[in-house]
Each structure stands twice: as structure tokens, then as C-alpha cells.
Design an enzyme around this catalytic site. Sequence first.
Site, mmCIF file in Angstrom:
data_model
loop_
_atom_site.group_PDB
_atom_site.id
_atom_site.type_symbol
_atom_site.label_atom_id
_atom_site.label_comp_id
_atom_site.label_asym_id
_atom_site.label_seq_id
_atom_site.Cartn_x
_atom_site.Cartn_y
_atom_site.Cartn_z
ATOM 1 N N GLY A 70 0.804 -1.237 0.000
ATOM 2 C CA GLY A 70 0.000 0.000 0.000
ATOM 3 C C GLY A 70 0.827 1.272 0.000
ATOM 4 N N ASN A 124 5.049 5.902 -11.372
ATOM 5 C CA ASN A 124 4.351 4.655 -11.034
ATOM 6 C C ASN A 124 2.864 4.906 -11.258
ATOM 7 O OD1 ASN A 124 3.141 2.459 -9.922
ATOM 8 N ND2 ASN A 124 4.064 2.654 -7.888
ATOM 9 N N CYS A 127 -1.186 3.698 -9.158
ATOM 10 C CA CYS A 127 -1.979 4.251 -8.068
ATOM 11 C C CYS A 127 -3.432 4.432 -8.513
ATOM 12 C CB CYS A 127 -1.390 5.607 -7.700
ATOM 13 S SG CYS A 127 -1.629 6.008 -5.995
ATOM 14 N N GLY A 261 13.307 -7.305 -8.852
ATOM 15 C CA GLY A 261 12.568 -7.045 -7.623
ATOM 16 C C GLY A 261 12.628 -8.206 -6.656
HETATM 17 C C1 LIG Z 1 7.050 -5.878 -1.536
HETATM 18 C C2 LIG Z 1 6.927 -5.152 -2.854
HETATM 19 C C3 LIG Z 1 6.784 -3.761 -2.860
HETATM 20 C C4 LIG Z 1 6.675 -3.073 -4.064
HETATM 21 N N1 LIG Z 1 6.567 -1.712 -4.057
HETATM 22 C C5 LIG Z 1 6.545 -1.030 -5.236
HETATM 23 C C6 LIG Z 1 6.563 0.391 -5.260
HETATM 24 O O1 LIG Z 1 6.617 1.071 -4.225
HETATM 25 N N2 LIG Z 1 6.533 1.001 -6.482
HETATM 26 C C7 LIG Z 1 6.507 0.306 -7.661
HETATM 27 O O2 LIG Z 1 6.490 0.915 -8.744
HETATM 28 N N3 LIG Z 1 6.521 -1.056 -7.671
HETATM 29 C C8 LIG Z 1 6.541 -1.718 -6.493
HETATM 30 N N4 LIG Z 1 6.604 -3.091 -6.499
HETATM 31 C C9 LIG Z 1 6.635 -3.789 -7.805
HETATM 32 C C10 LIG Z 1 8.078 -4.047 -8.253
HETATM 33 O O3 LIG Z 1 8.778 -2.854 -8.477
HETATM 34 C C11 LIG Z 1 8.105 -4.879 -9.565
HETATM 35 O O4 LIG Z 1 7.487 -4.126 -10.588
HETATM 36 C C12 LIG Z 1 7.377 -6.208 -9.415
HETATM 37 O O5 LIG Z 1 7.626 -6.785 -8.154
HETATM 38 C C13 LIG Z 1 7.759 -7.188 -10.519
HETATM 39 O O6 LIG Z 1 9.134 -7.488 -10.460
HETATM 40 P P1 LIG Z 1 9.697 -8.828 -9.729
HETATM 41 O O7 LIG Z 1 8.889 -9.978 -10.267
HETATM 42 O O8 LIG Z 1 11.141 -8.874 -10.105
HETATM 43 O O9 LIG Z 1 9.467 -8.630 -8.270
HETATM 44 C C14 LIG Z 1 6.698 -3.789 -5.300
HETATM 45 C C15 LIG Z 1 6.862 -5.186 -5.287
HETATM 46 C C16 LIG Z 1 6.986 -5.865 -4.086
HETATM 47 C C17 LIG Z 1 7.167 -7.365 -4.113
#
Ligand SMILES: Cc1cc2nc3c(=O)[nH]c(=O)nc-3n(C[C@H](O)[C@H](O)[C@H](O)COP(=O)(O)O)c2cc1C
Length: 296
Positions: A70, A124, A127, A261
Site C-alpha cells: 500500500g 508509477n 496508483c 525485484g
Molecule cells: C514488496 C513489494 C513492494 C513493491 N513496491 C513497489 C513500489 O513502491 N513502487 C513500484 O512501482 N513497484 C513496487 N513493487 C513492484 C516491483 O517494483 C516490480 O514491478 C514487481 O515486483 C515485478 O518485479 P519482480 O517480479 O522482479 O518482483 C513492489 C513489489 C513488491 C514485491
Amino acid sequence: MPDLTVPIGAVTLKNPVIPASGTFAASYGRVFDLGRLGALVPKTLMPGYRPGHPPNRLTETGGGLLNAVGIPSDGVEAFLTKTLPAYLGWGTPVIVSISADTAAGFAELIAALEGTGIDAIELNLSCPNLEEGGRSFALDPAASAEVVAACRATALPLWAKLSPNAEDIAAVAAASVEAGADALIVANTLTGIAFRRDGRPALANVTGGLSGMPVKPVNLRCTYQVAQKLPGVPIVGCGGIATLQDALDYMAAGASAVAVGSATFSRPLAMPNLIDALATHCTARGIAARDLPRRA
Ligand SMILES: Cc1cc2nc3c(=O)[nH]c(=O)nc-3n(C[C@H](O)[C@H](O)[C@H](O)COP(=O)(O)O)c2cc1C
């Protein structure tokens, strides 16, 4: 050592590997040299203080993660005085991810970030758009374009982070670029639900964003579709990237760089290891990272 630098519009990354926003903190500097990364990306900044969602905010599911954090935020003042300084000075570009509930809210954040020494802004778009009944900006080409257009007055490069939940992600990408986005991050998390054994939702928010290995084929498809529609627009692939092969797959789909990520949670050295593997791969082929094959 091969030349690993890659251009993403006007920003030259030191190499094609950057953190995915929200999965990384400057405290990783205690684990490895942050100056090794292609760029640094703090967690998404929101305008004011937000506590984020209540716990439970993260669960493992089907080989991936489901999160409903969130976007907790301390607001702009704390970001500028406490968070950002820890990201500057590593000799690597700093890309600041921002979000807000209105297009004007995005633009106000950018005004506060001008002249702080950052290299680019990541929008991003996941939202909820308060002015359109809470639907995520990134689901809609017009809403995404409205945010980019509201931000375009800045001279800073603008990267738009898209959502795999969009019905037609290539249309959202095209509208964002038309409105002035310089590059695209493809993509954020895929909406999902997980239940506990007692049948109750695993997350307090019930729905969350799926990340990690299970989203790779989806975000790879998104990358391919966006690259097909917008040849020449720089793309940073994101979703389930952990290994050299994952990175090469995203490049084959049309990405110039990748964001890592979830892999960092289980393997803190995932990014430096990937950079080493890319360097070995490029050396063996006698090519620079910017010449890695992109077949889309
Ligand atoms: C715990 C968590 C928090 C995240 N917070 C954000 C965020 O603040 N802003 C954002 O653009 N994406 C956020 N993401 C998405 C990641 O930046 C990424 O786009 C997504 O996890 C897919 O990549 P991955 O499969 O390598 O994790 C978050 C993902 C996770 C798992």
C-alpha cells in the site's frame, strides 16, 4: 571488462541491471557496493504521510510473492532530507519513482524533486486515480497520458511504469509516449488473491500484486507487445527476473535493461551476480551490453 553501459533515453545506465522500486533500500549498501548497479531506484514516493495497508502485507504463493504493502510514505520532506541523500553520491544514476492519486499530485512531486541531483523520474501509474473513481491510471491510455502530460514540463527524463493488468498495454504505452514519456518500465505486478488454510484471505487488503517467477511470461508478453508497437522507445523489462537467461529473454522481447525485484528478497546478491553474468556473457561474445540481441 566489456562496455556494459546502456542508454535509456538521455540516461546512461552503468549496466542494464537496476532495482525494481519498492524492493530495494539504500541499506543494501552494507551487502554490496551500490555503485555497481546500473542505476538506483528508491521506493515510490507519495506526496504526504501514508501508513500503507495493515498487516499481513506479504505472502508467498505459487513460487511468487503477493504483496499489498500500500505504498507507505513519509512524504516529500522526509524523502528529501533522509531518504534521498543515501542514494546520491554512489556515482550511479538515481531514478526516483513517484505516485499520487491525481495527475496534479504527480506534477507537484516533480516540482519538489527538481534540482535535487536526481537523473530521472519514474511515474508509477499503478496508483488509484481518485478523480476517476479509484481505477488505476495504468489501466487506461487516457488517464496514463494525463499524468505524463501533467509532468512533462520538467526537463528531467520521464519513465512511465506500466501495468500488466491493462487490457491493452501497448495502447497505454503509446498514449504515454505520445504525452511525452521518454522510456517505459514494463511492468508492475499482476493483481491476485491468496487464501490461508482456514479459508481467510492471506492479505489484509485481500487483493495484492503478484511478483516473481510466475509473472515472467506475462510481463515478457507485455514487453514484446510494447516493443512491437513502439520500436525505438527504450524499455526496461521487469517481472520475475533473477538469472542471466531471464534478462536475455527480456532483451529478446525488446528491452534494453531489466529491473530486478522479488529475486533480491531471497538472494540479496541477485543483482551483482546478474551483472557479473552479463559481463561474462558479453566478454565471451566480444560485444557491448548495448549490442545484446533484441529481436522484437
Ligand atoms: C514488496 C513489494 C513492494 C513493491 N513496491 C513497489 C513500489 O513502491 N513502487 C513500484 O512501482 N513497484 C513496487 N513493487 C513492484 C516491483 O517494483 C516490480 O514491478 C514487481 O515486483 C515485478 O518485479 P519482480 O517480479 O522482479 O518482483 C513492489 C513489489 C513488491 C514485491
